[in-house]
Design an enzyme around this catalytic site. Structure first.
Site, PDB file in Angstrom:
ATOM      1  CE1 TYR A  93      -4.403   1.528   0.499  1.00  0.00           C
ATOM      2  CE2 TYR A  93      -3.129   2.809   2.001  1.00  0.00           C
ATOM      3  CZ  TYR A  93      -4.213   2.674   1.083  1.00  0.00           C
ATOM      4  OH  TYR A  93      -5.328   3.685   1.195  1.00  0.00           O
ATOM      5  CB  SER A 188       1.191  -5.418   2.817  1.00  0.00           C
ATOM      6  OG  SER A 188       0.548  -4.627   3.802  1.00  0.00           O
ATOM      7  CD  GLN A 189      -2.333  -1.845  -2.256  1.00  0.00           C
ATOM      8  OE1 GLN A 189      -3.253  -1.295  -2.060  1.00  0.00           O
ATOM      9  NE2 GLN A 189      -1.238  -1.638  -2.894  1.00  0.00           N
ATOM     10  CG  ASP A 274       0.961  -7.738  10.566  1.00  0.00           C
ATOM     11  OD1 ASP A 274       0.542  -6.322  10.608  1.00  0.00           O
ATOM     12  OD2 ASP A 274       1.126  -8.180   9.438  1.00  0.00           O
ATOM     13  CG  HIS A 303       2.666  -4.814   7.989  1.00  0.00           C
ATOM     14  ND1 HIS A 303       1.752  -5.970   7.941  1.00  0.00           N
ATOM     15  CD2 HIS A 303       2.386  -4.195   6.952  1.00  0.00           C
ATOM     16  CE1 HIS A 303       1.162  -5.733   6.480  1.00  0.00           C
ATOM     17  NE2 HIS A 303       1.683  -4.720   5.994  1.00  0.00           N
TER      18      HIS A 303
END
Length: 333
Positions: A93, A188-189, A274, A303
């Site tokens: 992101y 992540s994203q 996370d 994360h």
């Protein structure tokens, strides 16, 4: 940082009842069919000079959602003499594709590596070059998680997931790539996008989602105290009457639900501390993933996940996955 979510034992058993829209598969079939029909444009690969002697780099433009141009970098080992296995990577992101000489891991390992730019994003250190042409007016909540959230047809991630599928299709048609040896990955994203693609594109060789975002929206929105999931909570705090409609839209884009359509082997990574992508939400995708799967767990990481340690795991996993002679180009058009 302390544990803020379920224990590992509870996470391994966590299988929430994810709502499935009645037209879920039809929606995605129509979306991808339209993306293929809207344009006769072909991907463009333009070699660029980077000063690197062992890696060839190409500036890439792929016709994505509605034929809109999506940028990327394709990096390939110099002197390759046979069709290459390929890693298609999606970004976290806020990140963009960055500069032409960055991100050399996969090309250095002997694979083609397409790094897809993320439409409208790239405000972090790695700048982006792909506008979101359909963005319209910015909403009252900054960010992308609520952009167009009033309808599945207008939601931002409809465009982004379609871009990702089109990039995989572009690499399947590349003359130097073995179409049967394509792995998708991301952090992540990017991990959430990779999971979405795994449920939308048959015949992938593998999927590597790291600390995946965009999973189990109902739980993530309620327990994550840090952005980006908080964008949805903030939107609903302001629009108290839209909760049901918002979660209906989000159900079409839940990577944990799309993972139930996947068949390719997968290597996940999940971090138990996370706070951005809570581990239970990542496990909702892992536990529901329909193909062969394995997971690496980082008990004391947030994360950032496994970072270089997970890259080491991935290099070994992909090498094993691609072992044997090239499969040839049969079976794909």
């Amino acid at each position: 940082m302390p544990l803020t979510d379920l224990s590992l034992a509870d996470c391994r058993d966590y299988r929430p009842p994810l709502p499935v829209p009645a037209d879920f598969d039809d929606f995605w079939s129509r979306t991808l069919d339209e993306a293929g029909d809207r344009t006769q444009q072909k991907p463009v690969f333009t070699e660029v000079e980077t000063g690197l002697t062992q890696v060839r780099t190409y500036d890439v433009t792929v016709p994505g959602f509605a034929g809109q141009p999506v940028r990327g970098w394709l990096r390939m080992p110099a002197g390759a003499g046979e069709p290459l296995g390929c890693v298609v990577e999606f970004l976290g992101y806020g990140r963009g594709r960055g500069l032409s000489h960055e991100n050399l891991l996969w090309a250095s390992a002997g694979y083609a590596h397409l790094l897809m730019d993320t439409r409208g994003q790239g405000w972090s250190a790695a700048g982006g070059d792909t506008p979101d042409s359909d963005a319209g007016a910015a909403g009252v909540v900054p960010g992308f998680l609520t952009r167009g959230i009033e309808s599945p047809e207008t939601y931002y991630y409809r465009r982004l997931f379609t871009d990702a599928v089109r990039c995989v299709e572009a690499m399947r048609r590349h003359p130097e790539v073995d179409p049967d040896r394509i792995v998708v990955t991301g952090v992540s994203q990017g991990g959430g996008v990779a999971l979405a693609v795994s449920g939308l594109v048959p015949g992938l060789a593998g999927v590597m989602p790291d600390v995946p975002f965009l999973c189990d929206f109902p739980r993530a929105t309620r327990i994550s105290g840090r952005p980006p999931f908080t964008e949805i909570a903030e939107y609903l705090r302001l629009h108290r009457d839209r909760t049901e409609a918002v979660f209906t839209t989000l159900s079409y884009f839940d990577a944990a639900l799309l993972a139930t359509r996947a068949t390719a082997p997968a290597l996940f990574s999940i971090a138990m501390m996370d706070e951005i992508c809570p581990p239970s939400t990542c496990f909702s995708a892992y536990n529901n993933y329909a193909g062969p799967k394995d997971v690496r767990i980082y008990a004391f990481n947030g994360h950032e996940g496994g970072a270089e340690y997970q890259q080491r795991e991935q290099l070994a996993w992909v090498r094993s996955l691609f072992a044997g002679p090239p499969a040839g180009r049969a079976g794909h058009s």
